[in-house]
Design a protein around this motif. Structure first.
Motif, PDB file in Angstrom:
ATOM      1  N   ALA A   1       0.833  -1.205   0.000  1.00 20.68           N
ATOM      2  CA  ALA A   1       0.000   0.000   0.000  1.00 20.68           C
ATOM      3  C   ALA A   1       0.867   1.254   0.000  1.00 20.68           C
ATOM      4  O   ALA A   1       1.987   1.243   0.539  1.00 20.68           O
ATOM      5  N   PRO A   2       0.390   2.338  -0.575  1.00 21.46           N
ATOM      6  CA  PRO A   2       1.171   3.577  -0.597  1.00 21.46           C
ATOM      7  C   PRO A   2       1.428   4.117   0.801  1.00 21.46           C
ATOM      8  O   PRO A   2       0.572   4.033   1.681  1.00 21.46           O
ATOM      9  N   LYS A   3       2.603   4.672   0.996  1.00 17.87           N
ATOM     10  CA  LYS A   3       2.990   5.204   2.304  1.00 17.87           C
ATOM     11  C   LYS A   3       2.404   6.595   2.557  1.00 17.87           C
ATOM     12  O   LYS A   3       2.422   7.071   3.696  1.00 17.87           O
ATOM     13  N   ASP A   4       1.912   7.236   1.513  1.00 19.12           N
ATOM     14  CA  ASP A   4       1.416   8.604   1.656  1.00 19.12           C
ATOM     15  C   ASP A   4      -0.085   8.724   1.425  1.00 19.12           C
ATOM     16  O   ASP A   4      -0.600   9.787   1.101  1.00 19.12           O
ATOM     17  N   LYS A   5      -0.817   7.626   1.599  1.00 19.76           N
ATOM     18  CA  LYS A   5      -2.278   7.630   1.448  1.00 19.76           C
ATOM     19  C   LYS A   5      -2.923   6.997   2.674  1.00 19.76           C
ATOM     20  O   LYS A   5      -2.289   6.240   3.417  1.00 19.76           O
ATOM     21  N   ASP A   6      -4.223   7.297   2.874  1.00 21.77           N
ATOM     22  CA  ASP A   6      -4.927   6.679   3.991  1.00 21.77           C
ATOM     23  C   ASP A   6      -5.780   5.518   3.497  1.00 21.77           C
ATOM     24  O   ASP A   6      -5.741   5.151   2.316  1.00 21.77           O
ATOM     25  N   GLU A   7      -6.581   4.960   4.405  1.00 21.04           N
ATOM     26  CA  GLU A   7      -7.348   3.751   4.097  1.00 21.04           C
ATOM     27  C   GLU A   7      -8.504   3.989   3.132  1.00 21.04           C
ATOM     28  O   GLU A   7      -9.115   3.036   2.637  1.00 21.04           O
ATOM     29  N   ALA A   8      -8.807   5.248   2.863  1.00 21.76           N
ATOM     30  CA  ALA A   8      -9.909   5.563   1.948  1.00 21.76           C
ATOM     31  C   ALA A   8      -9.417   5.952   0.562  1.00 21.76           C
ATOM     32  O   ALA A   8     -10.230   6.275  -0.310  1.00 21.76           O
ATOM     33  N   THR A   9      -8.093   5.924   0.348  1.00 24.51           N
ATOM     34  CA  THR A   9      -7.537   6.384  -0.927  1.00 24.51           C
ATOM     35  C   THR A   9      -6.513   5.387  -1.453  1.00 24.51           C
ATOM     36  O   THR A   9      -5.318   5.555  -1.228  1.00 24.51           O
ATOM     37  N   PRO A  10      -6.922   4.322  -2.153  1.00 23.68           N
ATOM     38  CA  PRO A  10      -8.315   3.967  -2.434  1.00 23.68           C
ATOM     39  C   PRO A  10      -8.983   3.302  -1.229  1.00 23.68           C
ATOM     40  O   PRO A  10      -8.304   3.023  -0.226  1.00 23.68           O
ATOM     41  N   GLN A  11     -10.272   3.029  -1.334  1.00 27.00           N
ATOM     42  CA  GLN A  11     -10.956   2.323  -0.269  1.00 27.00           C
ATOM     43  C   GLN A  11     -10.314   0.942  -0.096  1.00 27.00           C
ATOM     44  O   GLN A  11     -10.244   0.158  -1.042  1.00 27.00           O
TER      45      GLN A  11
END
Length: 418
Positions: free
Chosen positions: A239-249
């Motif tokens: 998962a990307p290190k600079d995104k949260d759990e909603a981006t993407p869901q």
């Protein structure tokens, strides 16, 4: 924090609500007093409201008018309503927002109610109802994160049991990475509510008092320990290190069937099922394991409290309503209907058969929230400095250096006028 109840496809909905709003011109109908109760959209089923109103009227001869509120603009609407001459009598307030309304004098002191009916309230759930030592609300319902896992992926890896400790969880995920082509865990770098739970599990605090003001406590060793745990598990994720759990869901990522697990709310299973109905039969749930088998991982507790407006002219009637609404009968019914954690551990039996709720319940007693201070609200605004901190650590900075990087912005937000 914003919340809503979602009836996930094939899964009982889990989350909650924040504050509530509306207004009424009171007791002008048919000679009976009318109690105005503001609840958020999705918080309580219509039949729950109807049964409660009927029993309350039989008991007190007063009527109840539920006014269901929407999320958009709720905080300002409630703030305005509480300052007016004729506020709603009973209000639903998000647990992390309760201190702000208490500080402004908008909520009535409910110490007598706590003494009468609150002896068994779970301590961790009641903490947000207390401000500066006084009881300004009553805990209503809550939810927290669990591990959602793909049973087929785990079986393909030869895993037969769900883990009971943090180390067992990590080892299971490593096994998935070694024996299957699935991503062991989907954990984006900025799932900061899970990080808050890890801090709670370490006994840490995100802020500390410096004289008469609050400042960042991200440099504390306990926070650093939580960060290292987060980093260790995130290293198993793509998962990307600079995104949260909603981006993407994250539920949509999980729906593809190539992820061993993710950490989220129970209702997020519905997102996965909507994207891929076939995944439903493969979804399992377990409590996030802690350092030892006898204590689950710390979790962020989101939920709602019930409060009485300080300006209500029907204080005693409002308290009678709370006694009934918070009784075992109605607390238990709400837990069963909505899959939310009730305010007493003894009522968790109402969650039986609801797999995500059963997985969430054990951690409730060791959970907590973001700092229960009015100054906290500004910290969560985008760009959230805690998210920035996490990404910095995951990209190679030490926890100490990352804490120093965001400290100025963190403290600036804590100093904003409320």
């Amino acid at each position: 924090m914003k919340r809503k109840l979602i009836a996930a496809i094939g899964v009982a909905g889990m989350l909650f609500s924040v504050a509530a709003c509306g207004g009424d011109d009171g007791d002008k109908g048919a000679g009976a007093e009318t109690l105005t109760v503001w609840v958020m959209d999705g918080s309580s089923p219509d039949d729950w409201q109807a049964d409660l109103a009927k029993e309350f009227e039989a008991k007190t001869k007063a009527k109840v008018k539920f006014e269901v509120q929407q999320w958009n603009g709720i905080q300002q609407k409630l703030t305005t309503a509480l300052s007016e001459e004729n506020p709603p009598d009973v209000i639903e307030v998000g647990n992390t927002h309760t201190p702000a309304y208490a500080k402004t004098g908008g909520l009535a002191d409910l110490a007598d109610l706590k003494s009468e009916i609150g002896g068994e309230w779970t301590e961790s759930l009641n903490e947000s109802s207390v401000f500066e030592g006084k009881q300004y609300a009553a805990p209503w319902f809550f939810a927290n994160r669990v591990v959602l896992y793909n049973k087929k992926v785990w079986a393909d890896a030869g895993l037969k049991d769900t883990p009971k400790t943090r180390d067992e969880f990590y080892d299971a995920l490593k096994t998935i990475g070694e024996k299957t082509d699935a991503e062991p865990i989907y954990l984006p770098g900025q799932n900061w509510y899970h990080f808050v739970g890890l801090v709670i599990g370490e006994g840490g605090e995100l802020v500390k008092k410096d004289g008469d003001k609050y400042v960042s406590n991200l440099a504390d060793p306990k926070v650093a320990a939580a960060t290292e745990t987060y980093k260790k598990f995130q290293a198993l994720s793509k998962a990307p290190k600079d995104k949260d759990e909603a981006t993407p869901q994250q539920g949509e990522v999980f729906a593809k069937g190539k992820t061993g697990a993710f950490i989220g709310m129970g209702w997020e299973a519905g997102i996965a099922i909507k994207a891929n109905p076939a995944i439903e039969k493969e979804i399992g749930y377990f409590t996030i394991p802690g350092a030892t088998a006898d204590k689950p991982e710390g979790v962020f507790l989101g939920g709602s409290n019930l409060a009485v407006a300080a300006g209500s002219q029907k204080q005693e009637l409002a308290k009678e309503f709370l006694k009934l609404a918070l009784s075992d009968k109605y607390e238990g019914a709400l837990a069963k209907a909505n899959g939310v954690i009730p305010n007493k551990e003894s009522l968790q039996s109402n969650l039986k058969g609801n797999a995500p709720a059963e997985a969430a319940a054990p951690a409730a007693a060791v959970g907590g929230t973001t700092p229960l201070i009015p100054e906290w609200a500004a910290v969560e605004n985008d760009p959230n400095p805690i998210k920035t901190y996490l990404t910095a650590v995951l990209n190679g900075k030490s926890p100490a250096d990352a804490a120093k990087q965001v400290e100025g912005e963190f403290n600036k937000r804590l100093a904003q006028q409320q």
